[in-house]
Structures are given as C-alpha cells and as structure tokens.
Design an enzyme around this catalytic site. Structure first.
Site, PDB file in Angstrom:
ATOM      1  N   GLU A 205      21.740  14.225   3.225  1.00 17.12           N
ATOM      2  CA  GLU A 205      21.527  14.653   4.610  1.00 17.12           C
ATOM      3  C   GLU A 205      22.604  15.628   5.078  1.00 17.12           C
ATOM      4  O   GLU A 205      22.822  15.808   6.273  1.00 17.12           O
ATOM      5  CB  GLU A 205      21.438  13.436   5.537  1.00 17.12           C
ATOM      6  CG  GLU A 205      20.215  12.587   5.230  1.00 17.12           C
ATOM      7  CD  GLU A 205      19.940  11.509   6.267  1.00 17.12           C
ATOM      8  OE1 GLU A 205      20.526  11.556   7.373  1.00 17.12           O
ATOM      9  OE2 GLU A 205      19.127  10.613   5.983  1.00 17.12           O
ATOM     10  N   LYS A 337      11.089   6.198  13.619  1.00 22.49           N
ATOM     11  CA  LYS A 337      10.758   7.226  12.632  1.00 22.49           C
ATOM     12  C   LYS A 337       9.232   7.323  12.565  1.00 22.49           C
ATOM     13  O   LYS A 337       8.573   6.395  12.085  1.00 22.49           O
ATOM     14  CB  LYS A 337      11.283   6.821  11.255  1.00 22.49           C
ATOM     15  CG  LYS A 337      12.804   6.818  11.113  1.00 22.49           C
ATOM     16  CD  LYS A 337      13.200   6.120   9.822  1.00 22.49           C
ATOM     17  CE  LYS A 337      14.625   6.429   9.395  1.00 22.49           C
ATOM     18  NZ  LYS A 337      15.033   5.581   8.232  1.00 22.49           N
TER      19      LYS A 337
END
Ligand code: PGA
Ligand code: ZN
Length: 428
Positions: A205, A337
């Site tokens: 990430e 999410k």
C-alpha cells in the site's frame, strides 16, 4: 422514447490492479451519461466477504477474471438493461437475484461491486454532479485520513507482524494539511530507516517495507518519524495500527513470527494493552481474530473509552454483524469496504447500522487498488468520520487523497474537516 436515466449498455473489461493482477472494470451507459468503476481486491481477506471470481488455471497465477467479465456482459447486462440508473437499490437487488448466493460466489463479488459502483457514477453523470453530491447534496464533512507509513503483515511477506502502521493527523486544520503532515512523516520515517540501513523497499500500500527486529521497534520508528517531521505524537498526530490478527493465528495461539513468539489469548491481550499504554495509539484494527469475539470484547471493554477499536475482517462490512458487535460491545468503530459487501446498498446498510448504533465508521480501500476513486466520494457522501487508503506514494493511493483534496476545494468554506471527531463516538 428512451429516458435519460435508462440503462442502455453494460460492459465489462479486464483491467490491472496495483499488484499486477487482473481485475474487473464495468461501464454503464444511459443515453446521456457514462459511469465506470473498477473492483479492488484484498490480500488479508475475511472469511465472510463477498467472493472475487477468479478463473484459476495457469495464467496470471490463476487470478484471471475472464468469467467475471463475461458475467457482466451477459447475465448482469440482461438484468440491468432498461432499468433506471438512479435506482441503486433496485440494481443491487437485481445483482443479488442474478447471483443467488449470499456471497456473490456465482457472478463474482468483483463483477458485482464494479457494476454497483459504475451505476452510481452513471447516475451522478446523468445529473451532471460529482458522485458525492449525488449521494448527498448537503454533505459537508471531510474525513480524518488514516495514512500508512510502514507496511507489514500480508502486504510485506510478514517482515513484521503488524500489517499497517499508520498516522491519524487529527490536529491538522484541513484534510489537505493532514496529508501534508503525513507526507513529512513518511519522509522522516524513510530517513530513519535509511540511516540505520533498514530500508528494504515499498510494501503493497505504498508505505516503507522496513527491516525491523520487532513490532515494538516499528512503533518506536513511527514515533521517531512523527517527531522527525516536527510534529507532536499524541497531540497533533496519533498512531493507528491494523493488526489484521486473523493472519497471526496458529494452532498454538497468536504468532508473532518476526519475533519468534506465540502468545495465548490472555498474553496477547496483555501485550496489546502494553503497546496501547506505552504509545500514542488512537486506533487499533482487528486486534483479535475474526472468530475471536471474546478477545475483541475484552480489549474494547479495557480501552474502548479512549481508543478506537475497529472491526474489519471481524465484521466484513455486514450490517447484521455490525449490529451484533454493537450489542456485544466488541468494537466501537467499523471499517467499510464496498467490495467486502459486494454492492453499495449492502455497504451503506453496514455504514448506517454503525451510525445507528453509535459506532464510528471508516471508508477503506483494499491492498489491491487502481485509479478508481469511488471511495473518496462515498466517504464524503455518506459522512464517514474516517478514510483509510494506504500511504502517500503509489498513484492508486494518491489518486484517492488527491480526489478528496479536490472535494475539499469544491466545498470551500462550507466544508468541515472531521479532525479528532473523525475517530468516532467512543463507547461510554
Ligand atoms: P486487504 O487489507 O485489502 O489486503 O484485506 C486491508 C486491511 O486489512 O485493512
Ligand atoms: Zn484491516
């Protein structure tokens, strides 16, 4: 005559994500508007998540999505053509009916979420407004970002056990300033590692992939990085960690492989509580495994009045699980999410359940991402307190921060940065 809201085309395509894996893009057209969205993908996935459909076989490590793309072009298109694009609930229910399972195992969670998000974009395009404004014209709040400085866990081959070491710049006066601070902290963190010969690369990430000796050393480095940026830990900037502890579970207990230690639940809890008392940690995600509600409950009882305790794999963006966790007081905040849920309607239901139960909410990216910026619009349109995207490097991450900065500029004087309140209404 065709209505301007009527869906006249639905098309799937294979695109590439930030890990070089195939993913699903969907484009939805009405006579006057086009919407497009790309599915993200997780690495440390919860068992209750919507399931991505992958082809298996020799190509691309078995990760290809030809079947999911074909599903978009065939069964999904058939179910959506002629529907109104602004009927998000109807579109998402149609996706559920076409699929027939609870986890989108048949059409693919990747096909479902990209279709659902593309429809929202198309509806906004028909109205000629940005997606956040389509979701809520009165939205005003810019969320508090959780920004990764060091990566670990499943995103860095377990180099350290903690998956995400992040900062929450709650003392900043705007979203843009919060990102400014994180960039300086990231730079200082890189210097700290480089000076000690411990800079190993970049994790999934975008945070530094460090060569730490222990998890505590990573926390020390993060404090040093905040100070190195001229900021005050615990005052201007808090620490946020995602333990993603489902990944740590072995038959013997919670395994800190990087330190060669395995802890039973009580010792693990004691270890976490030591970290929480020694470091300015404002937020901890998935401190116990997805099937360890008693562990989650024990830590929330201990620190839930002062620390944000977030359920990710533990709740998988599911409204029912969110309500149960609120009843049990096993979290005080919920990660949202969209691709865990499979549709925007389901993700919004989980978000609304959190709000109704007095829990905080954080709209979040996955470790596998693309240039898609839908979640920035969801965070503002839904009024999320938090926003978790990864680090300040790699374009699939900065695309989201940059989009949020555009929204902040668009809101101008009417916008409000959530700041510390973005951490959510803590348990009383
Ligand atoms: P994932 O990780 O996208 O790999 O599941 C992100 C997170 O755990 O928050
Ligand atoms: Zn997580």
């Amino acid at each position: 005559m065709t209505d301007s809201h009527e869906i006249v085309a639905v098309r799937g395509a294979r695109r590439w994500d930030s890990r070089g894996r195939p993913t699903v893009e969907v484009e939805i057209r009405t006579p006057v508007g086009v919407g497009r969205a790309i599915a993200p993908a997780g690495a440390s996935t919860g068992t209750g998540e919507a399931v991505d459909l992958r082809d298996g076989g020799p190509g691309f490590g078995g990760m290809d999505v030809a079947t999911a793309v074909r599903n978009v072009d065939t069964v999904i298109a058939k179910a959506l053509l002629g529907r109104r694009v602004d009927d998000q609930a109807g579109i998402d229910t149609a996706l559920e009916s076409v699929d027939g399972t609870s986890s989108f195992a048949s059409i693919g969670g990747n096909a479902a979420v990209a279709t659902s998000m593309a429809a929202a974009h198309a509806a906004a395009a028909v109205e000629g407004v940005p997606l956040w404004r389509h979701l809520n014209p009165d939205a005003r709040q810019l969320p508090l970002p959780e920004i990764q400085i060091f990566g670990g866990g499943a995103h860095a081959h377990g180099r350290i056990d903690l998956q995400d070491l992040m900062v929450v710049p709650y003392g900043a006066s705007s979203f843009a300033e919060a990102v400014d601070w994180a960039v300086e902290i990231h730079r200082a963190g890189g210097r700290w590692l480089d000076d000690r010969g411990r800079l190993a690369g970049v994790a999934d990430e975008g945070g530094w992939w460090p060569a730490f000796d222990s998890n505590v050393q990573a926390l020390d480095a993060l404090v040093a990085a905040i100070e190195g940026a001229g900021l005050v830990p615990g005052d201007q900037v808090g620490i946020s960690i995602d333990v993603a502890s489902t990944q740590l579970v072995t038959a013997e207990g919670y395994s800190l492989a990087s330190e060669g230690r395995v802890l039973d639940r009580d010792d693990w809890r004691a270890e976490l509580l030591t970290w929480l008392s020694k470091y300015p940690i404002a937020s901890i995600e998935d401190p116990f495994a997805e099937d360890d509600p008693a562990g989650m409950q024990s830590i929330t009882t201990a620190v839930g009045e002062r620390v944000q305790v977030v359920g990710d794999d533990f709740l998988v963006t599911d409204a029912k699980r969110v309500r149960a966790a609120a009843d049990d007081r096993s979290v005080n905040s919920v990660l949202i999410k969209p691709n865990q849920a499979g549709t925007l309607t389901r993700a919004k239901a989980a978000f609304d359940a959190a709000a109704a139960e007095g829990l905080g909410a954080i709209v979040s990216a996955r470790s596998g991402e693309t240039e898609d910026v839908t979640i920035a619009h969801l965070a503002v349109g839904w009024g999320s307190g938090g926003f978790k995207v990864g680090s300040v490097t790699r374009s699939e991450r900065t695309a989201k921060w940059n989009e949020m900065m555009r929204i902040e500029e668009e809101l101008g004087a009417s916008g409000r940065f959530a700041g510390r309140a973005g951490l959510g209404p803590w348990l009383r």
